[in-house]
Design a protein around this motif. Structure first.
Motif, PDB file in Angstrom:
ATOM      1  N   ASN A  94      56.081  35.602  55.666  1.00 53.51           N
ATOM      2  CA  ASN A  94      56.569  36.989  55.127  1.00 53.51           C
ATOM      3  C   ASN A  94      58.049  36.973  54.753  1.00 53.51           C
ATOM      4  OD1 ASN A  94      54.441  38.338  56.192  1.00 53.51           O
ATOM      5  ND2 ASN A  94      54.932  38.814  58.104  1.00 53.51           N
ATOM      6  N   ARG A  95      58.897  36.050  55.090  1.00 51.83           N
ATOM      7  CA  ARG A  95      60.191  36.104  54.581  1.00 51.83           C
ATOM      8  C   ARG A  95      60.469  35.424  53.376  1.00 51.83           C
ATOM      9  NH1 ARG A  95      64.180  37.327  58.556  1.00 51.83           N
ATOM     10  NH2 ARG A  95      65.576  36.304  57.272  1.00 51.83           N
ATOM     11  N   ASP A  96      59.745  33.984  53.142  1.00 50.92           N
ATOM     12  CA  ASP A  96      59.778  33.162  52.062  1.00 50.92           C
ATOM     13  C   ASP A  96      58.654  33.149  51.236  1.00 50.92           C
ATOM     14  OD1 ASP A  96      62.276  33.117  53.503  1.00 50.92           O
ATOM     15  OD2 ASP A  96      61.199  31.007  54.674  1.00 50.92           O
ATOM     16  N   ALA A  97      57.354  33.456  51.636  1.00 46.82           N
ATOM     17  CA  ALA A  97      56.344  33.302  50.750  1.00 46.82           C
ATOM     18  C   ALA A  97      55.782  31.990  50.536  1.00 46.82           C
ATOM     19  CB  ALA A  97      56.254  34.114  49.680  1.00 46.82           C
ATOM     20  N   GLU A  98      56.417  31.066  51.889  1.00 46.56           N
ATOM     21  CA  GLU A  98      56.038  29.667  51.785  1.00 46.56           C
ATOM     22  C   GLU A  98      55.859  29.355  53.297  1.00 46.56           C
ATOM     23  OE1 GLU A  98      58.869  27.612  49.439  1.00 46.56           O
ATOM     24  OE2 GLU A  98      60.359  27.745  51.074  1.00 46.56           O
ATOM     25  N   LEU A  99      55.182  28.117  53.244  1.00 50.33           N
ATOM     26  CA  LEU A  99      55.117  27.604  54.644  1.00 50.33           C
ATOM     27  C   LEU A  99      56.410  26.872  55.097  1.00 50.33           C
ATOM     28  CD1 LEU A  99      51.591  25.755  54.724  1.00 50.33           C
ATOM     29  CD2 LEU A  99      52.136  27.678  55.947  1.00 50.33           C
ATOM     30  N   PRO A 100      56.700  26.960  56.338  1.00 50.65           N
ATOM     31  CA  PRO A 100      57.875  26.286  56.901  1.00 50.65           C
ATOM     32  C   PRO A 100      57.894  24.824  56.614  1.00 50.65           C
ATOM     33  CG  PRO A 100      56.647  26.902  58.938  1.00 50.65           C
ATOM     34  CD  PRO A 100      55.968  27.774  57.761  1.00 50.65           C
ATOM     35  N   ALA A 101      59.132  24.364  56.409  1.00 53.27           N
ATOM     36  CA  ALA A 101      59.116  23.124  56.159  1.00 53.27           C
ATOM     37  C   ALA A 101      58.735  22.112  57.271  1.00 53.27           C
ATOM     38  CB  ALA A 101      60.335  22.572  55.594  1.00 53.27           C
ATOM     39  N   GLN A 102      58.980  22.340  58.526  1.00 57.56           N
ATOM     40  CA  GLN A 102      58.793  21.628  59.770  1.00 57.56           C
ATOM     41  C   GLN A 102      57.515  21.893  60.265  1.00 57.56           C
ATOM     42  OE1 GLN A 102      61.380  23.732  59.505  1.00 57.56           O
ATOM     43  NE2 GLN A 102      63.209  22.684  59.884  1.00 57.56           N
ATOM     44  N   TRP A 103      56.562  22.609  59.744  1.00 52.38           N
ATOM     45  CA  TRP A 103      55.378  23.120  60.290  1.00 52.38           C
ATOM     46  C   TRP A 103      54.628  21.902  60.998  1.00 52.38           C
ATOM     47  CZ3 TRP A 103      50.263  22.161  59.352  1.00 52.38           C
ATOM     48  CH2 TRP A 103      50.027  21.494  57.901  1.00 52.38           C
ATOM     49  N   PRO A 104      54.437  20.856  60.433  1.00 51.00           N
ATOM     50  CA  PRO A 104      53.519  19.453  61.164  1.00 51.00           C
ATOM     51  C   PRO A 104      54.262  19.248  62.334  1.00 51.00           C
ATOM     52  CG  PRO A 104      53.960  19.102  58.953  1.00 51.00           C
ATOM     53  CD  PRO A 104      54.828  20.302  59.052  1.00 51.00           C
ATOM     54  N   TRP A 105      55.612  19.239  62.674  1.00 50.46           N
ATOM     55  CA  TRP A 105      56.245  19.079  63.717  1.00 50.46           C
ATOM     56  C   TRP A 105      56.144  20.108  64.694  1.00 50.46           C
ATOM     57  CZ3 TRP A 105      57.589  14.329  64.154  1.00 50.46           C
ATOM     58  CH2 TRP A 105      57.848  13.519  63.183  1.00 50.46           C
ATOM     59  N   ALA A 106      56.150  21.596  64.524  1.00 47.41           N
ATOM     60  CA  ALA A 106      55.735  22.516  65.482  1.00 47.41           C
ATOM     61  C   ALA A 106      54.694  22.347  65.877  1.00 47.41           C
ATOM     62  CB  ALA A 106      56.167  23.964  64.726  1.00 47.41           C
ATOM     63  N   VAL A 107      53.673  22.134  65.202  1.00 48.57           N
ATOM     64  CA  VAL A 107      52.032  21.988  65.375  1.00 48.57           C
ATOM     65  C   VAL A 107      52.029  20.780  66.466  1.00 48.57           C
ATOM     66  CG1 VAL A 107      49.810  21.587  64.784  1.00 48.57           C
ATOM     67  CG2 VAL A 107      51.174  22.938  63.577  1.00 48.57           C
ATOM     68  N   ALA A 108      52.608  19.546  66.055  1.00 45.56           N
ATOM     69  CA  ALA A 108      52.431  18.541  66.913  1.00 45.56           C
ATOM     70  C   ALA A 108      53.197  18.722  68.021  1.00 45.56           C
ATOM     71  CB  ALA A 108      53.042  17.175  66.184  1.00 45.56           C
ATOM     72  N   ALA A 109      54.350  19.439  68.153  1.00 48.29           N
ATOM     73  CA  ALA A 109      55.081  19.487  69.668  1.00 48.29           C
ATOM     74  C   ALA A 109      54.125  20.303  70.568  1.00 48.29           C
ATOM     75  CB  ALA A 109      56.317  20.201  69.416  1.00 48.29           C
ATOM     76  N   LEU A 110      53.773  21.499  69.969  1.00 42.76           N
ATOM     77  CA  LEU A 110      53.128  22.423  71.014  1.00 42.76           C
ATOM     78  C   LEU A 110      51.656  21.906  71.384  1.00 42.76           C
ATOM     79  CD1 LEU A 110      53.623  26.363  69.854  1.00 42.76           C
ATOM     80  CD2 LEU A 110      54.479  25.205  71.836  1.00 42.76           C
TER      81      LEU A 110
END
Lengths: 509, 161
Positions: free
Chosen positions: A35-51
């Protein structure tokens, strides 16, 4: 005893719901950036892995140690954590130099989940906790009053509820919640009968004896001390409410909540009369626009929720940063702004479901300690969520409590995860199919010996009534015998051999 | 992104959130009534013996094999009752005891059998009427093995391999 009732393990259901919950949390995180930048966050694989890693580890530990634990509690908690993390991250992005408190919060989540896992691994049976009633009570009181110690306590935002250890500050009251629920539960298991039965009747209400009022008065005074010296309305309300509700659950007497409410109203009124900080809270509740600068926070939260409307502005598109302390006390207002009333109600319902699962475990529990402990934990969550969400939405005066699992803050997260660990342990023990050990009352009566009446008091006659009187009393009551300091009689001395059995009328043929 | 996509994603997220709650409701519905288990399936499982003694010393596998592993009630109302020792048993009338004795002379938490380095021990927990091994009243934790008789109230117990 041919069949016993048990519950299915349902670990597969838990795994599925856990994946769903984590996906929702991550979905919020991704939507913020879309919604804010119209692109995926850079660290998304890390967030997925952590949670996913946290969820996986806790799930495996539960599957290994508590196969019968309630399958819904863990997914509900993970969903609240995921939503909270996403919202903290979103508030990080809203500040001008972008903050990184969500990363820190994620680290706290790892520590909290690890603490929960350790508890589950090392304490499988919650009943051992019943032995340390007064130790727990004292420890809880000490934790609660620790911020008053000069040099250790720390005053932040007007409330003295923090202690600082080195570079970290910590809210001991968060841990005291858990410790005191255990203490209350084991205390009430011992004392519930005397609290329920003794006492007179006034105006159709069973009143307890004056001497049994001691514990409730002690709790009232401690709550008042917290209110006066720590200037913390929420903690004070939470602990007194918890104690009164547990008394009600244990004794089933409506006189306790009535008495508790009267005491609470009295304390609140005295607080309002004598203390400025209570008056500020009440005026910002009833009439916030009378003083815009003083009530800036509450007013902004109202504006935020109104701006969100029914379906919210969407992740990342509102302006929740305008509210001070949006990451801690007012995170619910941020949710209300970006997810709308629909999202806020869903969050409330998630808390309600956790409470419902706790009360469900309490209903199914076979032993009184498990019943009271599960009910106590459920009430802690219920009162805390009610107080803080009520405060944010201006249903109640604002109380400085954390929103469990969502607010930023390590001590709250750890304490709440440990509490959830204990709740999981209780649900595991409660739902496990176990051959029913409690005797039916009828069986008890049949198994009981006919009353022994000594004839011709010999050298060590048995104490009348000592043998049969305590046999029928329930598991919760202490045995009556140890009170009498008569030298114990052992069968070798011919002491407790029944001298003569006298059949009572109506006894067994 | 276009307004429409943003709106769609927003509503989609809320719909999924509420779908989660609906799923939760469904799990609760299917979980309302327990499942009946024949009691015979449970024999292998100790009644409430999930918690072994906290400070259970580590014994070698071999030493463990030589230890007795069943506690049998020989006299008293519950004669014939057998219970796995499994590192420790709490005996009394309280619901947190592994061996719940139906005996008028037994205290709430009467005695405890624990596993120590040398084998099983019995320890009296401040009971009113005492705990006896081979008719000697216990004053300290006492070793307890096959051949010894444990008496609590009017109940006699032995351990067997």
């Amino acid at each position: 005893m041919s069949d016993v009732v048990g519950y299915r393990r349902r670990r597969g259901v838990e795994a599925f719901m856990l994946i769903f919950a984590i996906a929702l949390g991550l979905g919020g995180y991704v939507l913020i950036h879309l919604n804010r930048d119209a692109e995926l966050p850079a660290q998304w694989p890390w967030a997925v892995a952590a949670l996913t890693g946290i969820g996986l580890v806790v799930h495996i530990v539960v599957r290994w140690r508590l196969p019968y634990a309630d399958p819904l509690i863990l997914p509900l908690v993970m969903l609240l954590n995921g939503l909270g993390l996403a919202m903290i991250h979103r508030l990080d992005l809203g500040t001008d130099p972008v903050m990184h408190s969500a990363e820190l919060q994620l680290m706290w989540l790892v520590i909290a989940a690890a603490a929960c896992c350790l508890l589950i691994i090392f304490l499988r049976d919650y009943r051992v906790l019943q032995r340390y009633t007064y130790t727990m009570f004292l420890a809880g009181m000490a934790l609660l009053l620790l911020p008053l110690v000069p040099g250790l306590g720390l005053e932040k935002n007007g409330a003295r509820i923090w202690i600082h250890l080195g570079n970290y500050s910590f809210q001991p009251a968060e841990l005291a919640k858990l410790v005191l629920s255990i203490a209350f539960a084991s205390y009430l298991v011992d004392k519930r009968e005397v609290l329920a039965l003794a006492g007179g009747r006034v105006l159709g209400i069973d009143l307890p004896r004056p001497r049994d009022l001691g514990p409730i008065l002690v709790m009232w005074l401690v709550s008042l001390a917290v209110l006066v010296f720590q200037k913390d309305l929420g903690t004070s309300l939470l602990f007194f409410g918890l104690f009164v509700m547990m008394l009600y659950v244990a004794t089933e007497k409506p006189s306790w909540p009535i008495l508790g409410t009267l005491l609470f109203v009295l304390g609140a009124y005295l607080g309002y009369l004598f203390f400025g900080h209570v008056q500020v809270r009440v005026s910002s509740w009833l009439d916030p626009f009378s003083n815009y600068d003083q009530n800036y926070q509450v007013i902004n939260a109202q504006f935020g929720i109104a701006f969100g409307g029914a379906f919210g502005t969407g992740w990342g598109l509102g302006r929740p940063n305008l509210t001070p302390l949006a990451k801690t006390d007012f995170i619910a207002a941020a949710i209300g702004e970006e997810l709308g009333v629909a999202g806020l109600l869903a969050v409330m319902l998630l808390y309600g479901l956790i409470v419902a699962r706790g009360l469900r475990a309490s209903l199914v529990a076979r032993d009184p300690f498990g019943k009271l402990l599960a009910a106590g934990i459920a009430f802690v969550f219920a009162i805390q969520v009610f107080a803080i969400l009520g405060g944010v939405t201006r249903l109640l005066p604002l109380t400085g409590l954390t929103t469990p699992f969502m607010s930023q803050g390590g001590s709250s997260l750890i304490a709440n995860w440990v509490t959830v660990g204990l709740l999981l342990i209780v649900t595991h023990q409660v739902r496990r199919p176990v051959a029913d050990q409690s005797f039916e009352p009828q069986q008890w009566l049949e198994a009981e010996t006919t009353q022994l009446i000594p004839v011709g008091a010999g050298a060590g006659s048995p104490r009348p009534g000592a043998s049969t009187g305590s046999a029928s009393s329930g598991v919760g009551s202490e045995e009556t015998a140890p009170i009498t300091p008569i030298t114990p009689i052992s069968p070798d001395e011919g002491g407790d051999e029944p001298t003569e059995v006298v059949q009572l009328p109506g006894g067994r043929p | 992104m276009s307004e429409l996509v943003v709106l769609g994603l927003k509503l989609g997220f809320l719909a999924l959130l509420w779908l989660f709650i609906l799923f939760t409701g469904n799990v609760i519905r299917t979980d309302l009534f327990g499942r009946k288990v024949p009691a015979a399936e449970l024999v292998a499982q100790p009644a409430s013996g999930a918690a072994p003694a906290p400070n259970q010393p580590r014994l070698s596998r071999r030493a463990l094999k030589q230890l007795p592993h069943t506690l049998t009630v020989t006299h008293g109302k519950q004669a014939g009752l057998q219970l796995p020792l499994e590192g420790g048993v709490l005996i009394g009338r309280s619901s947190d005891c592994q061996l719940l004795l139906d005996d008028d002379y037994v205290s709430t938490r009467h005695a405890r059998i624990t596993l120590s380095a040398g084998g099983y021990q019995v320890e009296d927990l401040g009971s009113t009427n005492g705990t006896f091994v081979n008719n000697q009243r216990l004053t300290q934790p006492t070793p307890f093995g096959p051949g010894d008789t444990l008496r609590i109230g009017r109940t006699l117990m032995i351990v067997e391999k």
